[in-house]
Design a protein around this motif. Structure first.
Motif, PDB file in Angstrom:
ATOM      1  N   ARG A  68      36.766  40.033  10.663  1.00 35.10           N
ATOM      2  CA  ARG A  68      37.830  39.221  11.871  1.00 35.10           C
ATOM      3  C   ARG A  68      38.548  39.883  12.837  1.00 35.10           C
ATOM      4  O   ARG A  68      38.089  40.322  14.086  1.00 35.10           O
ATOM      5  N   PHE A  95      35.129  26.804  20.681  1.00 33.82           N
ATOM      6  CA  PHE A  95      35.419  25.473  19.378  1.00 33.82           C
ATOM      7  C   PHE A  95      35.810  24.218  20.277  1.00 33.82           C
ATOM      8  O   PHE A  95      36.230  22.987  19.372  1.00 33.82           O
ATOM      9  N   GLU A 121      40.082  29.264  13.146  1.00 27.44           N
ATOM     10  CA  GLU A 121      39.405  29.416  13.100  1.00 27.44           C
ATOM     11  C   GLU A 121      38.210  30.263  13.361  1.00 27.44           C
ATOM     12  O   GLU A 121      37.115  29.729  12.534  1.00 27.44           O
ATOM     13  N   LEU A 122      38.472  31.517  12.584  1.00 26.84           N
ATOM     14  CA  LEU A 122      37.404  32.223  12.461  1.00 26.84           C
ATOM     15  C   LEU A 122      37.357  32.663  10.969  1.00 26.84           C
ATOM     16  O   LEU A 122      38.489  33.437  10.396  1.00 26.84           O
ATOM     17  N   PRO A 123      36.095  32.881  10.247  1.00 30.10           N
ATOM     18  CA  PRO A 123      36.161  33.331   9.379  1.00 30.10           C
ATOM     19  C   PRO A 123      36.350  35.032   8.558  1.00 30.10           C
ATOM     20  O   PRO A 123      36.805  35.250  10.092  1.00 30.10           O
ATOM     21  N   ILE A 126      32.309  38.443   9.480  1.00 26.45           N
ATOM     22  CA  ILE A 126      31.132  37.497  10.792  1.00 26.45           C
ATOM     23  C   ILE A 126      29.842  37.850  10.950  1.00 26.45           C
ATOM     24  O   ILE A 126      30.289  39.441  10.836  1.00 26.45           O
ATOM     25  N   GLU A 129      24.310  35.379  12.267  1.00 25.11           N
ATOM     26  CA  GLU A 129      24.171  33.984  12.126  1.00 25.11           C
ATOM     27  C   GLU A 129      25.384  33.314  12.259  1.00 25.11           C
ATOM     28  O   GLU A 129      25.651  32.456  12.966  1.00 25.11           O
ATOM     29  N   ILE A 130      26.963  33.948  11.863  1.00 24.86           N
ATOM     30  CA  ILE A 130      28.172  32.832  12.123  1.00 24.86           C
ATOM     31  C   ILE A 130      28.278  33.244  13.760  1.00 24.86           C
ATOM     32  O   ILE A 130      28.962  32.503  13.345  1.00 24.86           O
ATOM     33  N   THR A 133      25.790  30.429  15.803  1.00 19.39           N
ATOM     34  CA  THR A 133      25.664  29.585  15.324  1.00 19.39           C
ATOM     35  C   THR A 133      26.699  28.424  15.207  1.00 19.39           C
ATOM     36  O   THR A 133      27.017  27.625  15.481  1.00 19.39           O
ATOM     37  N   GLU A 134      28.240  28.900  14.786  1.00 17.74           N
ATOM     38  CA  GLU A 134      29.454  28.645  14.181  1.00 17.74           C
ATOM     39  C   GLU A 134      30.162  29.298  15.785  1.00 17.74           C
ATOM     40  O   GLU A 134      31.120  28.434  15.955  1.00 17.74           O
ATOM     41  N   ILE A 135      30.173  29.854  16.107  1.00 17.76           N
ATOM     42  CA  ILE A 135      30.582  30.846  17.112  1.00 17.76           C
ATOM     43  C   ILE A 135      30.731  30.602  18.317  1.00 17.76           C
ATOM     44  O   ILE A 135      31.022  29.908  19.156  1.00 17.76           O
ATOM     45  N   GLY A 137      27.676  28.143  18.560  1.00 14.47           N
ATOM     46  CA  GLY A 137      26.985  26.693  19.014  1.00 14.47           C
ATOM     47  C   GLY A 137      25.804  27.320  19.019  1.00 14.47           C
ATOM     48  O   GLY A 137      24.580  25.640  19.848  1.00 14.47           O
TER      49      GLY A 137
END
Length: 149
Positions: A68, A95, A121-123, A126, A129-130, A133-135, A137
């Motif tokens: 991160r 987000f 908010e962030l793992p 990273i 894939e994260i 998909t997660e950042i 979207g």
């Protein structure tokens, strides 16, 4: 044609209101224009993964990842200049924490560092894939490796 459309959108974005043509924009506005005009099937997971292969390290699960702190540092120090305030505003928008969406001017930003905690908010690590998909979207299509909007 895509680039010409983007230039025209920027150039005439304030013409009706001010009568002036625009020849410069800030990074958040560039992202907005790019996202509005990007090809729907132009980005692949393989392309994002290649970036992580170059920039990342192999984590305990055998995947390439970026810590991160390194990820945030890369955003602030590499490529086009981005201030911390702009970075926080971009993440707040990604987000869904900026109800009004993109801000035209960094000074008009309502979300400040104290209102968004990127450590929450962030793992810690990273992966591609994260990030996709997660950042960002995006959805990953199983069959083609394409990213869906």
């Amino acid at each position: 044609m895509l680039i010409e459309d983007m230039f025209n959108e920027i150039k005439f974005s304030e013409y009706v209101d001010t009568g002036k043509l625009i020849d410069k924009i800030n990074l958040p506005d560039f992202f907005k224009v790019y996202l509005n005009h990007r090809p729907p099937f132009g980005n692949t997971m393989a392309g994002i993964q290649e970036s992580f292969n170059v920039l990342g390290f192999t984590n305990s699960q055998g995947k390439k990842a970026i810590r991160r702190e390194d990820f945030l540092n890369l955003l602030l120090t590499k490529g086009e200049h981005m201030t911390e305030e702009e970075m926080y505003d971009c993440f707040a928008t990604l987000f869904g924490l900026n109800p009004e969406g993109w801000k035209s001017e960094p000074a008009a930003t309502s979300t400040r560092e104290s209102e968004i905690c990127l450590e929450e908010e962030l793992p810690d690590e990273i992966t591609a894939e994260i990030f996709a998909t997660e950042i960002l979207g995006l959805a990953i299509s199983d069959s083609s490796g394409q990213l869906d909007q």
